[in-house]
Design an enzyme around this catalytic site. Structure first.
Site, PDB file in Angstrom:
ATOM      1  N   CYS A 175      -5.273   7.194   5.849  1.00  0.00           N
ATOM      2  CA  CYS A 175      -4.009   7.846   6.195  1.00  0.00           C
ATOM      3  C   CYS A 175      -4.136   9.369   6.049  1.00  0.00           C
ATOM      4  O   CYS A 175      -4.920   9.992   6.737  1.00  0.00           O
ATOM      5  CB  CYS A 175      -2.857   7.240   5.383  1.00  0.00           C
ATOM      6  SG  CYS A 175      -1.232   7.712   6.019  1.00  0.00           S
TER       7      CYS A 175
ATOM      8  N   HIS B 122      -3.273   1.670   7.079  1.00  0.00           N
ATOM      9  CA  HIS B 122      -3.473   1.312   5.669  1.00  0.00           C
ATOM     10  C   HIS B 122      -4.149  -0.056   5.596  1.00  0.00           C
ATOM     11  O   HIS B 122      -3.476  -1.072   5.702  1.00  0.00           O
ATOM     12  CB  HIS B 122      -2.125   1.249   4.942  1.00  0.00           C
ATOM     13  CG  HIS B 122      -1.540   2.592   4.679  1.00  0.00           C
ATOM     14  ND1 HIS B 122      -1.849   3.319   3.556  1.00  0.00           N
ATOM     15  CD2 HIS B 122      -0.681   3.344   5.397  1.00  0.00           C
ATOM     16  CE1 HIS B 122      -1.208   4.472   3.595  1.00  0.00           C
ATOM     17  NE2 HIS B 122      -0.494   4.514   4.711  1.00  0.00           N
TER      18      HIS B 122
ATOM     19  N   GLU C 148      -5.170  -1.582   3.083  1.00  0.00           N
ATOM     20  CA  GLU C 148      -4.673  -2.306   1.898  1.00  0.00           C
ATOM     21  C   GLU C 148      -3.314  -2.956   2.147  1.00  0.00           C
ATOM     22  O   GLU C 148      -2.869  -3.780   1.354  1.00  0.00           O
ATOM     23  CB  GLU C 148      -4.628  -1.365   0.679  1.00  0.00           C
ATOM     24  CG  GLU C 148      -3.474  -0.383   0.627  1.00  0.00           C
ATOM     25  CD  GLU C 148      -3.607   0.863   1.503  1.00  0.00           C
ATOM     26  OE1 GLU C 148      -2.753   1.752   1.373  1.00  0.00           O
ATOM     27  OE2 GLU C 148      -4.547   0.942   2.337  1.00  0.00           O
TER      28      GLU C 148
END
Length: 193
Positions: A77, A175, A177
């Protein structure tokens, strides 16, 4: 394997740490130069505003260290955006690793882009096992312009670089994650590099 998540006060680092833990890796959070240099893999996260994040990097001298790293480095990001030449956000000079600029989305679209979007034209071992038009989770108001270093693109009003690679440096706008199973595969691929 020693994985260091750079902890410079501008990242949602706990969610990345948990995502790696689910893959069986206990990452270290650190802004210690020696610890970062000696890691097998380095993750450079970022959430927030570009100029204040760059100020934090400079305060800990990490702005001079990151571009010299030789192991695989993954910017996520804002981390990826700070690896570019510059960002319109706060008129910020970047680390100059990726040869492209970061600019604001036009007024034609709702900003920030929040939610799931597809990635296309996948070109790197980072995307092994990921199919074209896979959905990833994004939250951003600024984007990296397309460049020869682009390894995936997405469309939101225009086509932009949703991932970049130059040598041992990788960057993803999404992202991993927070991107469910596909995001885990990207992190796993990074660990395998």
């Amino acid at each position: 394997m020693k994985v260091v998540i750079i902890n410079y006060g501008a990242g949602n680092i706990q969610s990345i740490k948990f995502a790696l833990k689910r893959l069986g890796v206990e990452a270290i959070l650190s802004n210690n130069v020696d610890e970062i240099r000696n890691a097998d893999k380095v993750i450079f996260p970022g959430v927030g505003e570009a100029s204040s994040a760059m100020k934090k990097l400079k305060e800990s001298k990490l702005d001079t260290i990151i571009p010299t790293l030789t192991q695989p480095v993954l910017g996520i990001c804002l981390g990826m955006q700070l690896m570019c030449n510059s960002s319109e956000e706060g008129n910020t000079q970047g680390l100059g690793i990726f040869d492209t600029e970061v600019v604001h989305f036009s007024a034609n679209v709702k900003v920030p882009q929040i939610g799931w979007n597809t990635i296309q034209n996948l070109k790197s071992p980072l995307f092994e096992g990921i199919r074209e038009n896979e959905y990833m989770y994004l939250v951003h108001s600024y984007y990296a312009k397309k460049s020869p270093e682009m390894i995936s693109e997405s469309e939101y009003d225009i086509n932009y670089a949703s991932a970049l690679q130059k040598g041992n440096f990788y960057g993803v706008q999404f992202h991993p994650e927070k991107s469910s199973k596909a995001g885990s595969v990207v992190l796993q691929n990074f660990l395998k590099l």
